[in-house]
Design an enzyme around this catalytic site. Structure first.
Site, PDB file in Angstrom:
ATOM      1  N   HIS A  13       0.871  -1.200   0.000  1.00  0.00           N
ATOM      2  CA  HIS A  13       0.000   0.000   0.000  1.00  0.00           C
ATOM      3  C   HIS A  13       0.898   1.237   0.000  1.00  0.00           C
ATOM      4  O   HIS A  13       1.505   1.571   1.013  1.00  0.00           O
ATOM      5  CB  HIS A  13      -0.909   0.012   1.234  1.00  0.00           C
ATOM      6  CG  HIS A  13      -1.886   1.156   1.238  1.00  0.00           C
ATOM      7  ND1 HIS A  13      -3.226   0.979   1.486  1.00  0.00           N
ATOM      8  CD2 HIS A  13      -1.727   2.490   1.038  1.00  0.00           C
ATOM      9  CE1 HIS A  13      -3.847   2.152   1.428  1.00  0.00           C
ATOM     10  NE2 HIS A  13      -2.949   3.093   1.164  1.00  0.00           N
ATOM     11  N   HIS A  15       1.568   5.380  -1.744  1.00  0.00           N
ATOM     12  CA  HIS A  15       1.231   6.549  -2.573  1.00  0.00           C
ATOM     13  C   HIS A  15       2.523   7.137  -3.129  1.00  0.00           C
ATOM     14  O   HIS A  15       3.371   7.596  -2.367  1.00  0.00           O
ATOM     15  CB  HIS A  15       0.491   7.609  -1.745  1.00  0.00           C
ATOM     16  CG  HIS A  15      -0.775   7.094  -1.146  1.00  0.00           C
ATOM     17  ND1 HIS A  15      -1.989   7.187  -1.787  1.00  0.00           N
ATOM     18  CD2 HIS A  15      -1.015   6.433   0.017  1.00  0.00           C
ATOM     19  CE1 HIS A  15      -2.921   6.620  -1.030  1.00  0.00           C
ATOM     20  NE2 HIS A  15      -2.357   6.152   0.068  1.00  0.00           N
ATOM     21  N   LEU A  16       2.656   7.109  -4.459  1.00  0.00           N
ATOM     22  CA  LEU A  16       3.846   7.697  -5.097  1.00  0.00           C
ATOM     23  C   LEU A  16       3.569   9.094  -5.621  1.00  0.00           C
ATOM     24  O   LEU A  16       4.502   9.832  -5.937  1.00  0.00           O
ATOM     25  CB  LEU A  16       4.316   6.811  -6.254  1.00  0.00           C
ATOM     26  CG  LEU A  16       4.913   5.454  -5.879  1.00  0.00           C
ATOM     27  CD1 LEU A  16       5.150   4.608  -7.126  1.00  0.00           C
ATOM     28  CD2 LEU A  16       6.211   5.620  -5.091  1.00  0.00           C
ATOM     29  N   ARG A  17       2.266   9.451  -5.728  1.00  0.00           N
ATOM     30  CA  ARG A  17       1.853  10.711  -6.386  1.00  0.00           C
ATOM     31  C   ARG A  17       2.295  10.694  -7.843  1.00  0.00           C
ATOM     32  O   ARG A  17       2.541   9.633  -8.421  1.00  0.00           O
ATOM     33  CB  ARG A  17       2.389  11.948  -5.629  1.00  0.00           C
ATOM     34  CG  ARG A  17       2.172  11.944  -4.120  1.00  0.00           C
ATOM     35  CD  ARG A  17       0.739  11.784  -3.702  1.00  0.00           C
ATOM     36  NE  ARG A  17       0.591  11.982  -2.249  1.00  0.00           N
ATOM     37  CZ  ARG A  17      -0.416  11.535  -1.528  1.00  0.00           C
ATOM     38  NH1 ARG A  17      -1.379  10.816  -2.094  1.00  0.00           N
ATOM     39  NH2 ARG A  17      -0.484  11.781  -0.233  1.00  0.00           N
ATOM     40  N   ASN A  41      -5.131   7.328  -6.177  1.00  0.00           N
ATOM     41  CA  ASN A  41      -5.885   8.556  -5.832  1.00  0.00           C
ATOM     42  C   ASN A  41      -5.149   9.803  -6.309  1.00  0.00           C
ATOM     43  O   ASN A  41      -4.801  10.679  -5.534  1.00  0.00           O
ATOM     44  CB  ASN A  41      -6.188   8.609  -4.325  1.00  0.00           C
ATOM     45  CG  ASN A  41      -4.967   8.580  -3.428  1.00  0.00           C
ATOM     46  OD1 ASN A  41      -3.930   8.046  -3.802  1.00  0.00           O
ATOM     47  ND2 ASN A  41      -5.084   9.159  -2.242  1.00  0.00           N
ATOM     48  N   LYS A  99      -9.235  -0.288  -5.961  1.00  0.00           N
ATOM     49  CA  LYS A  99      -9.241   0.331  -4.636  1.00  0.00           C
ATOM     50  C   LYS A  99     -10.579   1.026  -4.433  1.00  0.00           C
ATOM     51  O   LYS A  99     -10.976   1.885  -5.218  1.00  0.00           O
ATOM     52  CB  LYS A  99      -8.095   1.353  -4.528  1.00  0.00           C
ATOM     53  CG  LYS A  99      -8.043   2.104  -3.213  1.00  0.00           C
ATOM     54  CD  LYS A  99      -7.587   1.227  -2.057  1.00  0.00           C
ATOM     55  CE  LYS A  99      -7.735   1.934  -0.719  1.00  0.00           C
ATOM     56  NZ  LYS A  99      -6.671   2.899  -0.458  1.00  0.00           N
ATOM     57  N   HIS A 136     -10.534   1.011   1.549  1.00  0.00           N
ATOM     58  CA  HIS A 136     -10.404   2.012   2.614  1.00  0.00           C
ATOM     59  C   HIS A 136     -11.685   1.898   3.429  1.00  0.00           C
ATOM     60  O   HIS A 136     -12.742   2.334   2.988  1.00  0.00           O
ATOM     61  CB  HIS A 136     -10.232   3.418   2.033  1.00  0.00           C
ATOM     62  CG  HIS A 136     -10.008   4.457   3.089  1.00  0.00           C
ATOM     63  ND1 HIS A 136      -8.830   5.170   3.216  1.00  0.00           N
ATOM     64  CD2 HIS A 136     -10.805   4.886   4.110  1.00  0.00           C
ATOM     65  CE1 HIS A 136      -8.903   5.980   4.252  1.00  0.00           C
ATOM     66  NE2 HIS A 136     -10.101   5.837   4.811  1.00  0.00           N
ATOM     67  N   HIS A 174      -4.732  -0.604   5.729  1.00  0.00           N
ATOM     68  CA  HIS A 174      -4.324   0.206   6.898  1.00  0.00           C
ATOM     69  C   HIS A 174      -5.297   0.093   8.074  1.00  0.00           C
ATOM     70  O   HIS A 174      -5.916   1.067   8.476  1.00  0.00           O
ATOM     71  CB  HIS A 174      -4.087   1.673   6.509  1.00  0.00           C
ATOM     72  CG  HIS A 174      -5.100   2.292   5.584  1.00  0.00           C
ATOM     73  ND1 HIS A 174      -6.459   2.199   5.769  1.00  0.00           N
ATOM     74  CD2 HIS A 174      -4.927   3.029   4.461  1.00  0.00           C
ATOM     75  CE1 HIS A 174      -7.064   2.854   4.797  1.00  0.00           C
ATOM     76  NE2 HIS A 174      -6.164   3.360   3.994  1.00  0.00           N
ATOM     77  N   LEU A 219      -5.127   9.059   7.865  1.00  0.00           N
ATOM     78  CA  LEU A 219      -6.440   8.410   7.889  1.00  0.00           C
ATOM     79  C   LEU A 219      -6.287   6.961   7.492  1.00  0.00           C
ATOM     80  O   LEU A 219      -5.494   6.666   6.595  1.00  0.00           O
ATOM     81  CB  LEU A 219      -7.404   9.128   6.939  1.00  0.00           C
ATOM     82  CG  LEU A 219      -7.834  10.516   7.448  1.00  0.00           C
ATOM     83  CD1 LEU A 219      -8.560  11.292   6.370  1.00  0.00           C
ATOM     84  CD2 LEU A 219      -8.693  10.395   8.709  1.00  0.00           C
ATOM     85  N   ASP A 247       1.425   2.648   3.490  1.00  0.00           N
ATOM     86  CA  ASP A 247       0.558   3.819   3.284  1.00  0.00           C
ATOM     87  C   ASP A 247       1.380   5.109   3.311  1.00  0.00           C
ATOM     88  O   ASP A 247       0.866   6.162   3.678  1.00  0.00           O
ATOM     89  CB  ASP A 247      -0.572   3.868   4.315  1.00  0.00           C
ATOM     90  CG  ASP A 247      -1.662   4.860   3.939  1.00  0.00           C
ATOM     91  OD1 ASP A 247      -1.757   5.213   2.740  1.00  0.00           O
ATOM     92  OD2 ASP A 247      -2.402   5.290   4.830  1.00  0.00           O
ATOM     93  N   HIS A 251       2.902  14.589   1.631  1.00  0.00           N
ATOM     94  CA  HIS A 251       2.300  15.915   1.446  1.00  0.00           C
ATOM     95  C   HIS A 251       3.383  16.930   1.785  1.00  0.00           C
ATOM     96  O   HIS A 251       4.159  16.715   2.722  1.00  0.00           O
ATOM     97  CB  HIS A 251       1.109  16.122   2.389  1.00  0.00           C
ATOM     98  CG  HIS A 251      -0.065  15.227   2.113  1.00  0.00           C
ATOM     99  ND1 HIS A 251      -1.012  15.512   1.164  1.00  0.00           N
ATOM    100  CD2 HIS A 251      -0.435  14.054   2.675  1.00  0.00           C
ATOM    101  CE1 HIS A 251      -1.926  14.551   1.145  1.00  0.00           C
ATOM    102  NE2 HIS A 251      -1.594  13.644   2.053  1.00  0.00           N
ATOM    103  N   ALA A 263      -4.034  14.756   5.486  1.00  0.00           N
ATOM    104  CA  ALA A 263      -3.822  13.469   6.149  1.00  0.00           C
ATOM    105  C   ALA A 263      -2.800  12.661   5.384  1.00  0.00           C
ATOM    106  O   ALA A 263      -2.912  12.524   4.163  1.00  0.00           O
ATOM    107  CB  ALA A 263      -5.133  12.711   6.227  1.00  0.00           C
TER     108      ALA A 263
END
Ligand code: NCD
Ligand code: ZN
Length: 343
Positions: A13, A15-17, A41, A99, A136, A174, A219, A247, A251, A263
């Site tokens: 899980h 997030h690479l953006r 996302n 997802k 989620h 998560h 979150l 996760d 940011h 978050a």
């Protein structure tokens, strides 16, 4: 013990953006992990196989030389996801599953699902084709307290979903509560969960006591200590249903340290040492390898890696800040010590 060599881990899980930030996030993970499930996302969300393939190419372009990191793409489930897209996902070797974000639950979830039951034909197709559903698990209605949102989602949506589709391959992402641990343990081997470092190492006191700590805000939100202890028990239990999923969710510092902060914990710069810290606290370092490098691959039907990574017990301090293409970022655990580092 001063050295620990384990099979190369995977991050189930992540997030690479997108855009310039990939130059930071891809190497940060690829230097340690062999594979990662890349969350969809983005803005706009990654809803089709074509978009996922294009995103995968942008990720691969940032892979360090000689590195064989494999991104496994998750598609963003919407109220309009078609059976055709489920079939296309089932046939594509680079797409790992869908997802489910309840609309409004988290960062960039506006396009998410508003009516879980309304997607029943899609879930039926996923169960039939054995396409995993990554969830989620939080309700989003204003009448439900933020600390209860995971439990209510499980009771309202997940138990009925698994009753209707007992063969659905489902990962509750998560997890943060004893209720989630109990739910996953109560289901068959087709239901599993990922656990983040922050939910193993912290509870809501670390978010709120002595001042609000925006870099510990993610979150689902950190829960009370009783829940943390149950997650810790599950992670070292040796059950193959619980495995790694950082996760890591970067940011910019300016978006975290503000009146309405985002978050997400950017844990990638210290991910494996963070888990090692937890397993050492539990006196269970010998359990790290299955959790980080075994159970997730087994669940998804991938071979475990043939390569190894070595951790050495040389305490180091996580940097206060890392510079990225989009400005300074404060990593999770910033300024604090970790006992283990990757050699
Ligand atoms: C994630 C993000 O920023 O994309 N944030 C988080 O707090 N975990 C989204 C998510 O996984 O909920
Ligand atoms: Zn996430």
């Amino acid at each position: 013990m001063t050295e620990l060599t384990i099979t190369t881990p995977d991050d189930w899980h992540l997030h690479l953006r997108d855009g310039e930030l990939l130059a930071n996030t891809v190497p940060a993970t690829a230097e340690v992990f062999g594979r990662a499930v890349v969350m969809p996302n983005l803005v706009p969300p990654v809803t089709s196989v074509e978009q996922a393939e294009a995103y995968r190419q942008r990720i691969l372009a940032q892979r360090p030389p000689e590195n064989n990191f494999q991104p496994l793409m998750a598609l963003y489930l919407t109220q309009n996801t078609s059976l055709e897209t489920v079939r296309a996902a089932a046939q594509n070797p680079h797409v790992i599953g869908f997802k489910l974000y309840p609309s409004g639950a988290t960062t960039n979830s506006d396009a998410g699902v508003t009516d879980v039951d309304g997607l029943d034909n899609v879930f039926a197709a996923m169960a039939e084709l054995q396409v995993p559903l990554l969830v989620h698990g939080e309700v989003t209605t204003a009448d439900i307290d933020i600390f209860d949102r995971e439990k209510v989602f499980i009771d309202r949506h997940l138990r009925p979903l698994m009753q209707r589709h007992p063969n659905l391959k489902l990962v509750l992402e998560h997890i943060t509560t004893a209720d989630a641990v109990a739910f996953v343990e109560s289901q068959g081997s087709n239901v599993a969960a990922t656990i983040t470092p922050q939910h193993l190492l912290m509870n809501r006191n670390d978010l709120l006591v002595g001042g609000v700590r925006p870099h510990n805000y993610c979150l689902p939100i950190l829960k009370r200590r009783d829940h943390q202890l149950e997650l810790r028990r599950a992670a070292v239990s040796g059950s193959p249903k619980f495995f790694i999923g950082t996760d890591s969710a970067p940011h910019a510092q300016s978006k975290k340290e503000t009146a309405c902060g985002c978050a997400g914990c950017y844990s990638a710069p210290a991910a494996l040492p963070l888990y090692a810290e937890f397993f050492e606290q539990m006196n269970a370092l010998e359990k790290l390898e299955d959790f980080a490098s075994g159970f997730g691959a087994d669940f998804y039907g991938y071979p475990r890696a043939a390569t190894k990574v070595t951790l050495v017990r040389e305490p180091w301090r996580v940097p206060e800040v890392v510079s990225t293409a989009v400005g300074p970022m404060v990593p999770y655990w910033a300024g604090n010590l970790l006992n283990w580092q990757v050699k």
